[in-house]
Design a protein around this motif. Structure first.
Motif, short mmCIF file in Angstrom:
data_model
loop_
_atom_site.label_atom_id
_atom_site.label_comp_id
_atom_site.label_asym_id
_atom_site.label_seq_id
_atom_site.Cartn_x
_atom_site.Cartn_y
_atom_site.Cartn_z
N PRO A 86 0.70 -1.15 0.09
CA PRO A 86 -0.07 0.15 0.09
C PRO A 86 1.00 1.32 0.03
CG PRO A 86 0.03 -0.97 2.21
CD PRO A 86 0.70 -1.90 1.27
N LEU A 87 0.69 2.14 -0.94
CA LEU A 87 1.40 3.34 -1.16
C LEU A 87 0.73 4.24 0.02
CD1 LEU A 87 1.24 3.40 -5.00
CD2 LEU A 87 3.13 3.36 -3.43
N LEU A 88 1.52 5.32 0.37
CA LEU A 88 1.07 6.29 1.07
C LEU A 88 0.56 7.46 0.19
CD1 LEU A 88 0.57 7.11 4.12
CD2 LEU A 88 3.04 8.15 4.28
N ALA A 89 -0.55 7.88 0.13
CA ALA A 89 -1.09 9.12 -0.68
C ALA A 89 -0.81 10.29 0.39
CB ALA A 89 -2.39 8.83 -0.90
N VAL A 90 -0.26 11.21 -0.05
CA VAL A 90 0.01 12.56 0.82
C VAL A 90 -0.55 13.79 -0.06
CG1 VAL A 90 1.90 13.71 1.56
CG2 VAL A 90 2.27 11.66 1.22
N ASP A 91 -1.43 14.53 0.68
CA ASP A 91 -1.97 15.69 0.12
C ASP A 91 -0.87 17.05 0.38
OD1 ASP A 91 -3.60 17.87 -0.67
OD2 ASP A 91 -5.03 17.47 0.84
N LEU A 92 -0.65 17.69 -0.67
CA LEU A 92 0.41 18.78 -0.64
C LEU A 92 -0.53 20.07 -0.74
CD1 LEU A 92 3.42 17.42 -2.68
CD2 LEU A 92 3.08 17.45 -0.14
#
Length: 140
Positions: A86-92
């Motif tokens: 599972p990838l870590l999605a990151v809001d920027l």
């Protein structure tokens, strides 16, 4: 310094864990197998080894407006070690630093919708299960 720009209509997948090239190739293969069109721009640069979400948020915040990235996905220690990758999605952009996990099976849907601004990061982040993993809408 700024983050790399993703190719057109793709999302950045930044490798931050360099413990296993085999795991990295497995992650890439899993992401690539979920759609007939490229959905990811892969970055495997040791500059990002061990990079934290906070550090990447700071790098993006300091970048010139034309070099900012709205979101990205990290291939971190959890991604590499977990069988599901599972990838870590990151809001920027909207809520810098907000994260959730996404298995490669759902990556293409998220990437496609975010890359054309059809949906917002929060639409997916708000649909995670109790473990903080996005597995599609209505599956919590």
């Amino acid at each position: 310094m700024s983050l790399p720009q993703p190719d057109d209509l793709t999302s950045l997948v930044v490798r931050t864990d360099f413990s296993s090239d085999v795991a990295w190739e497995a992650v890439r293969a899993a992401v690539d197998s979920c759609d007939e069109y490229p959905q990811a721009t892969y970055v495997s640069d040791r500059t990002y080894a061990g990079a934290t979400v906070s550090a990447l948020v700071d790098v993006d915040a300091a970048a010139a407006e034309e070099h900012k990235v709205a979101y990205l996905f990290l291939a971190d220690e959890v991604t590499m070690a977990h069988t599901e990758h599972p990838l870590l999605a990151v809001d920027l952009y909207d809520e810098p630093g907000r994260t959730f996990r996404v298995p490669p099976l759902y990556f293409a849907d998220i990437s496609a919708n975010l890359s054309i601004s059809n949906m917002d990061f929060a639409d997916f982040a708000d649909a995670v299960d109790a473990a903080g993993v996005y597995r599609g809408f209505g599956k919590d």
